[in-house]
Design a protein around this motif. Structure first.
Motif, short mmCIF file in Angstrom:
data_model
loop_
_atom_site.label_atom_id
_atom_site.label_comp_id
_atom_site.label_asym_id
_atom_site.label_seq_id
_atom_site.Cartn_x
_atom_site.Cartn_y
_atom_site.Cartn_z
N GLN A 62 0.85 -1.19 0.00
CA GLN A 62 0.00 0.00 0.00
C GLN A 62 0.89 1.24 0.00
OE1 GLN A 62 -2.24 1.05 3.50
NE2 GLN A 62 -0.78 0.11 4.91
N VAL A 111 0.96 4.78 1.85
CA VAL A 111 0.40 5.64 2.89
C VAL A 111 1.07 7.00 2.73
CG1 VAL A 111 0.03 6.01 5.37
CG2 VAL A 111 0.08 3.67 4.43
N THR A 143 -3.69 5.15 1.02
CA THR A 143 -4.27 5.84 2.18
C THR A 143 -3.76 7.26 2.14
OG1 THR A 143 -4.43 3.85 3.56
CG2 THR A 143 -4.42 5.99 4.70
N VAL A 185 -3.33 10.50 3.98
CA VAL A 185 -3.34 11.17 5.29
C VAL A 185 -3.31 12.67 5.00
CG1 VAL A 185 -2.19 11.36 7.54
CG2 VAL A 185 -2.13 9.20 6.27
N ALA A 235 0.28 5.97 11.05
CA ALA A 235 -0.89 5.30 10.45
C ALA A 235 -0.51 3.97 9.79
CB ALA A 235 -1.53 6.23 9.42
N PRO A 259 -3.49 2.15 12.04
CA PRO A 259 -4.48 2.83 11.19
C PRO A 259 -5.64 3.41 12.01
CG PRO A 259 -4.44 0.45 10.78
CD PRO A 259 -3.26 0.75 11.62
N THR A 317 -12.43 8.00 8.35
CA THR A 317 -11.92 7.76 7.00
C THR A 317 -13.09 7.44 6.08
OG1 THR A 317 -11.65 5.40 7.45
CG2 THR A 317 -9.71 6.82 7.84
N GLN A 358 -13.68 5.47 2.16
CA GLN A 358 -13.16 4.87 0.93
C GLN A 358 -13.89 5.52 -0.22
OE1 GLN A 358 -10.64 2.49 1.06
NE2 GLN A 358 -10.44 2.69 -1.15
N CYS A 382 -9.17 5.28 -3.07
CA CYS A 382 -8.40 5.93 -2.00
C CYS A 382 -9.13 5.84 -0.66
CB CYS A 382 -8.21 7.40 -2.38
SG CYS A 382 -7.49 8.43 -1.14
N LEU A 383 -8.36 5.51 0.37
CA LEU A 383 -8.91 5.62 1.74
C LEU A 383 -8.49 7.00 2.21
CD1 LEU A 383 -10.38 4.17 4.09
CD2 LEU A 383 -8.09 3.67 5.02
N TYR A 384 -9.47 7.91 2.28
CA TYR A 384 -9.16 9.32 2.60
C TYR A 384 -9.37 9.53 4.10
CZ TYR A 384 -9.19 14.40 2.33
OH TYR A 384 -8.89 15.73 2.51
N ALA A 385 -8.37 10.03 4.76
CA ALA A 385 -8.45 10.26 6.21
C ALA A 385 -8.90 11.69 6.47
CB ALA A 385 -7.10 10.02 6.86
#
Ligand code: RIB
Ligand code: CA
Length: 335
Positions: free
Chosen positions: A162, A164, A201, A203, A266, A270, A276, A278, A309-312
């Motif tokens: 991944q 990050v 991810t 951040v 993270a 995480p 977060t 997706q 994207c996993l948006y934080a």
């Protein structure tokens, strides 16, 4: 202890990058395979030198530092672009007292040297030699090196577990009207990564704005009384001073946030990213006001696009500080 996570950092060291490097290099749960440098906060010769200084300060000379791109892929090619006016951030071009990122970190000159091969070559060679899904990339500056490696040899993609990244923004303090610095500096590079199919991810500033450290926390870090902890304390205090010089009076401004170290946290925790989503996320590449904006899938037009994207959107500042403190304290104990 479970197997260490293999990571490659990509940095534009910078004050918060330096804190992220200390945490990554000293954390027992991480195996830092190498560190790539890129131009961004300061010129690449300085981000590389600063990174070597931190590696030496942490007593990890065995971790290779690989010098990368001096300039972004495309955003500085048009002489009238804001990026072309501002990048690279020329040495001596800013007041070192009040700049959030100084040309040289407050560390002795390093006795270490960068590796011969470039960051892009290191990324390709290391990833091709790895098992599928074995290595996590942690870019906390402009993503030029990673984009170059992807374009040069797509065989690396399945090797990446991944990415990050520290970057992006939706609701908080963009670098320009719309974009956060790391994305603003090289928008095309981030879009290449977002379209690569590798799990990302993000951040974002929305999350890192919850990772502000204050003077009291800096004092606690200093009390650990090791060279890396003293460096981190000094850099937190410097960022608070620089942030105040930019008008941030209560120490909660973006300058006080320790953006890059949150991305490292993270990777292992995480759960530090408390909110977060997706979603689809792409970078505006038009050369208008929103150039470099990270556009989240927030309307029907994007709803069919892959949720790449996993948006934080937020973070737990207490967990973040406790983790950073714990890493530095454990390293001191081990000597
Ligand atoms: O916007 C914050 C990011 O820009 C951080 O990575 C900081 O180091 C700067 O590079
Ligand atoms: Ca950075």
């Amino acid at each position: 202890m479970s197997e260490k996570k293999k990571v490659i950092l990509d940095v534009d060291t910078g004050s918060d990058d330096a804190i992220a490097l200390c945490a990554a290099l000293l954390c027992e749960e991480l195996d830092v395979l190498g560190i790539c440098t890129v131009g961004g906060n300061v010129e690449v010769k300085n981000t590389t030198d600063n990174t070597l200084r931190v590696v030496e300060c942490c007593g990890r000379p065995q971790v290779g530092v690989y010098r990368g791109a001096a300039l972004p892929l495309a955003s500085t090619l048009e002489p009238w672009s804001l990026q072309a006016q501002e990048l690279p951030r020329k040495e001596g071009g800013r007041d070192q007292e009040t700049a959030v990122h100084t040309d040289h970190l407050p560390l002795p000159p390093t006795t270490l040297h960068a590796q011969e091969k470039s960051a892009c070559v290191f990324l390709i060679e290391t990833l091709l030699a790895a098992q599928d899904g074995e290595i996590t990339l942690v870019p906390v500056g402009p993503m030029t090196n990673i984009a170059l490696a992807i374009r040069a040899d797509e065989r690396i993609l399945p090797k990446i577990r991944q990415i990050v990244m520290m970057g992006g923004s939706h609701d908080v303090y963009p670098r320009t009207q719309a974009s956060e610095f790391n994305v603003w500096a090289d928008p095309e590079a981030v879009e290449i990564v977002l379209q690569s199919g590798v799990p990302v991810t993000m951040v974002s500033l929305d999350a890192t704005s919850h990772a502000c450290l204050d003077r009291h926390q800096a004092a606690l870090l200093r009390e650990i009384d090791s060279a890396p902890a003293r460096l981190c304390a000094e850099l937190v205090e410097h960022r608070l001073k620089a942030s105040a010089a930019e008008g941030d009076t209560d120490g909660t401004g973006v300058g006080a946030a320790i953006h890059d170290a949150l991305a490292v946290c993270a990777v292992l925790h995480p759960e530090v990213l408390t909110e977060t989503v997706q979603t689809s996320c792409h970078v505006d590449l038009g050369h208008g006001y929103a150039y470099g904006e990270t556009v989240l899938g927030r309307n029907y037009k994007f709803s069919e696009m892959p949720k790449n994207c996993l948006y934080a959107k937020s973070a737990d500042s207490g967990l973040f500080f406790d983790w950073l403190y714990g890493v530095l304290q454990a390293a001191k104990r081990q000597g």
